[in-house]
Design an enzyme around this catalytic site. Structure first.
Site, mmCIF file in Angstrom:
data_model
loop_
_atom_site.group_PDB
_atom_site.id
_atom_site.type_symbol
_atom_site.label_atom_id
_atom_site.label_comp_id
_atom_site.label_asym_id
_atom_site.label_seq_id
_atom_site.Cartn_x
_atom_site.Cartn_y
_atom_site.Cartn_z
ATOM 1 N N ARG A 101 0.698 -0.823 3.295
ATOM 2 C CA ARG A 101 -0.207 -0.429 3.160
ATOM 3 C C ARG A 101 -0.859 -0.911 1.144
ATOM 4 O O ARG A 101 -2.325 -0.775 1.369
ATOM 5 C CB ARG A 101 -0.040 1.426 2.345
ATOM 6 C CG ARG A 101 -0.041 2.232 4.039
ATOM 7 C CD ARG A 101 0.255 3.630 3.876
ATOM 8 N NE ARG A 101 -0.970 3.821 3.627
ATOM 9 C CZ ARG A 101 -2.042 4.564 2.234
ATOM 10 N NH1 ARG A 101 -0.688 4.125 1.561
ATOM 11 N NH2 ARG A 101 -3.017 4.471 2.119
ATOM 12 N N CYS B 187 6.772 -14.360 0.817
ATOM 13 C CA CYS B 187 6.262 -15.198 0.133
ATOM 14 C C CYS B 187 5.014 -15.740 -0.192
ATOM 15 O O CYS B 187 4.101 -16.505 0.759
ATOM 16 C CB CYS B 187 6.495 -16.998 0.502
ATOM 17 S SG CYS B 187 8.785 -17.520 0.220
ATOM 18 N N GLU B 188 4.175 -14.622 -0.520
ATOM 19 C CA GLU B 188 2.971 -14.089 -0.687
ATOM 20 C C GLU B 188 2.354 -13.786 -2.024
ATOM 21 O O GLU B 188 3.267 -12.345 -2.616
ATOM 22 C CB GLU B 188 2.349 -13.314 0.023
ATOM 23 C CG GLU B 188 2.240 -13.813 1.736
ATOM 24 C CD GLU B 188 1.127 -14.407 2.719
ATOM 25 O OE1 GLU B 188 0.487 -14.625 1.157
ATOM 26 O OE2 GLU B 188 1.550 -15.267 3.267
ATOM 27 N N GLY C 90 -7.677 12.801 10.210
ATOM 28 C CA GLY C 90 -7.795 12.258 8.421
ATOM 29 C C GLY C 90 -8.221 12.321 7.856
ATOM 30 O O GLY C 90 -8.368 12.657 6.246
ATOM 31 N N TYR D 247 1.541 5.480 8.442
ATOM 32 C CA TYR D 247 1.626 3.823 8.116
ATOM 33 C C TYR D 247 2.320 2.457 7.596
ATOM 34 O O TYR D 247 1.753 1.833 6.787
ATOM 35 C CB TYR D 247 0.196 3.798 7.809
ATOM 36 C CG TYR D 247 -0.854 4.794 9.108
ATOM 37 C CD1 TYR D 247 -0.909 4.116 9.799
ATOM 38 C CD2 TYR D 247 -1.278 5.597 8.378
ATOM 39 C CE1 TYR D 247 -2.011 4.436 10.802
ATOM 40 C CE2 TYR D 247 -2.469 6.085 8.812
ATOM 41 C CZ TYR D 247 -2.456 5.928 10.233
ATOM 42 O OH TYR D 247 -3.130 6.678 11.250
ATOM 43 N N GLY E 193 -2.480 12.891 11.910
ATOM 44 C CA GLY E 193 -1.630 12.088 11.954
ATOM 45 C C GLY E 193 -1.007 11.638 10.183
ATOM 46 O O GLY E 193 0.071 12.774 10.276
ATOM 47 N N ARG E 194 -1.489 11.249 9.416
ATOM 48 C CA ARG E 194 -0.594 10.891 8.413
ATOM 49 C C ARG E 194 -0.658 12.301 7.343
ATOM 50 O O ARG E 194 0.742 12.359 7.005
ATOM 51 C CB ARG E 194 -2.078 10.597 7.300
ATOM 52 C CG ARG E 194 -1.636 10.005 6.440
ATOM 53 C CD ARG E 194 -2.289 9.755 4.999
ATOM 54 N NE ARG E 194 -3.554 8.826 5.685
ATOM 55 C CZ ARG E 194 -3.459 7.303 5.422
ATOM 56 N NH1 ARG E 194 -2.847 6.975 5.135
ATOM 57 N NH2 ARG E 194 -4.341 6.740 5.564
ATOM 58 N N TYR F 30 -4.848 -2.349 1.815
ATOM 59 C CA TYR F 30 -4.954 -1.517 1.323
ATOM 60 C C TYR F 30 -5.517 -1.104 0.297
ATOM 61 O O TYR F 30 -6.233 -0.592 -0.528
ATOM 62 C CB TYR F 30 -4.924 -0.195 2.466
ATOM 63 C CG TYR F 30 -4.766 -0.062 4.049
ATOM 64 C CD1 TYR F 30 -6.325 -0.322 4.400
ATOM 65 C CD2 TYR F 30 -3.819 0.048 4.447
ATOM 66 C CE1 TYR F 30 -6.679 0.080 5.766
ATOM 67 C CE2 TYR F 30 -4.189 0.490 5.510
ATOM 68 C CZ TYR F 30 -4.488 0.090 6.663
ATOM 69 O OH TYR F 30 -5.086 0.390 7.545
#
Length: 425
Positions: free
Chosen positions: A323, A353-354, A247, A381, A286-287, A327
């Site tokens: 991301r 197209c968003e 984390g 990620y 991880g990150r 987020y």
């Protein structure tokens, strides 16, 4: 962002006016491999890992890379060869570990929804431990292990109800989370697990969230974990290892997380003070190992002025870099070759197209179509969460090691995106 200074990216720098990863010019990589393109620095990964190794010097500790951050085989091999274990959350991730040369005995299997097939695969491979997240999972794993004539080593993931002070989607240690067993029920769960013949209780696990930039949540969770270990062992169930999860955050935009070795100096001092300093320790970063090792290169397609916004349209999109859309996350975006002259303010967006397909809001850039931009902090990620939305092939990936470049994932073709599909007639 000042092009001459890349905080948190010691292996990414401008050299003679060209952005480089280690000793390789990113413009050359874009020309050779096309865009979008993910580029990773091996030295950056090993430097981040070294901070944890320094923090654990002289201790009984195992670092298990949380591979959901980036599960590309070439990345996994770097950590396997450096002696890391792996934290996995699926049978597919286990297969990747084995394909990359990882040691199954150093694998921890986390996640709330393990299937019976995945449990069988993990037991057959000889993994080190299952991090169990519910009473129902305990009972199913016990039956699977008994049917195979084995004992599954287990650790219960305990939810300490500690606020990690991060994005709610990546907060995992609060009472409302789907993860882990309630702190108040943990002793009963351990006693139940100890009675099951197909299980062997070996540890306790805690993971409160991701992109944590303060020390206090880690210290609070540690106190709650150690209180529980005392209670569990008083109830007659020995705990052999303590797993503190992961984390630890990285610097995306002026974030100031502690260095891994400094964080662990504080946590180990607490362990020593409470008499737990000689325990086997586990950690699942991880990150913090891969996030700032990677950049995503993207070509500017069009500049589109508007009444309220100017848009810089690039060939990377939310399927490559999810991301920001998912987020509202910030990534620095800088030119591979800076231009002289005044900058304009753009929203940097992709072709999907968003309206949610944006990579950066309100960025001051001096760019023209054909320029290549580098999206920083793209090692975690991004590729692991990428998709084929709008029938877009996933990007290629390269690993840079000094002046050497290794293609570790080929670009997907359009045919690759539907090769497993079949017409009904």
């Amino acid at each position: 962002m000042n092009p001459s200074s890349l905080p948190g990216h010691p292996f990414i720098a401008y050299q003679s006016g060209a952005l480089c990863v280690e000793q390789v010019r990113l413009s050359e990589l874009a020309r050779t491999h096309g865009t979008p393109l993910f580029v990773y620095s091996k030295a950056a990964m090993l430097s981040a890992l070294a901070a944890y190794q320094r923090g654990f010097a002289g201790r009984k500790a195992q670092i298990c890379y949380a591979m959901k951050a980036n599960s590309t085989l070439g990345v996994l091999q770097v950590f396997a060869q450096a002696g890391c274990g792996f934290d996995i959350v699926s049978g597919g991730e286990l297969a990747r570990v084995l394909a990359a040369g990882g040691d199954p005995a150093k694998v921890i299997f986390s996640g709330v929804g393990k299937t019976r097939t995945e449990m069988q695969q993990a037991l057959q491979a000889g993994i080190g431990c299952f991090n169990v997240e519910s009473a129902a999972e305990l009972d199913v794993l016990n039956k699977v292990a008994e049917s195979m004539g084995q004992q599954a080593c287990v650790s219960l993931r305990v939810n300490p109800n500690v606020d990690p002070k991060t994005h709610p989607y990546i907060s995992t240690g609060l009472k409302g989370s789907k993860f882990g067993v309630a702190h108040e029920q943990a002793v009963n769960f351990y006693q139940h697990a100890a009675r099951l013949r197909g299980l062997k209780v070996v540890g306790i696990d805690c993971h409160i969230g991701s992109q944590i930039t303060e020390v206090t949540p880690f210290l609070d969770a540690t106190d709650r974990m150690l209180d529980l270990v005392t209670q569990i062992e008083a109830a007659g169930v020995p705990i052999h290892h303590i797993d503190f999860g992961g984390g630890l955050g990285i610097n995306y935009n002026g974030d100031t997380p502690p260095e891994a070795d400094a964080l662990w100096a504080q946590l180990l001092a607490k362990l020593d003070a409470r008499g737990f300093g000689d325990r086997q320790l586990m950690i699942e970063p991880g990150r913090s190992l891969v996030g700032n090792s990677g950049v995503c290169l993207s070509e500017v397609l069009f500049l589109k002025p508007g009444e309220q916004k100017n848009f810089c349209i690039i060939d990377a999109a939310m399927n490559d870099l999810p991301r920001p859309a998912m987020y509202q996350a910030y990534h620095h975006i800088i030119p591979v070759h800076p231009r002289d002259g005044a900058a304009e303010v753009f929203d940097v967006v992709g072709p999907i197209c968003e309206s949610g397909d944006w990579i950066g809001r309100d960025r001051a850039l001096n760019v023209q179509p054909g320029d290549v931009l580098a999206v920083l902090s793209a090692g975690a990620y991004c590729m692991s969460m990428s998709s084929n939305y709008n029938t877009r092939g996933r990007a290629a990936e390269v690993l840079v090691d000094g002046d050497q470049v290794h293609l570790i994932r080929e670009r997907e073709s359009v045919l690759d995106t539907f090769k497993l599909e079949h017409l009904p007639i």
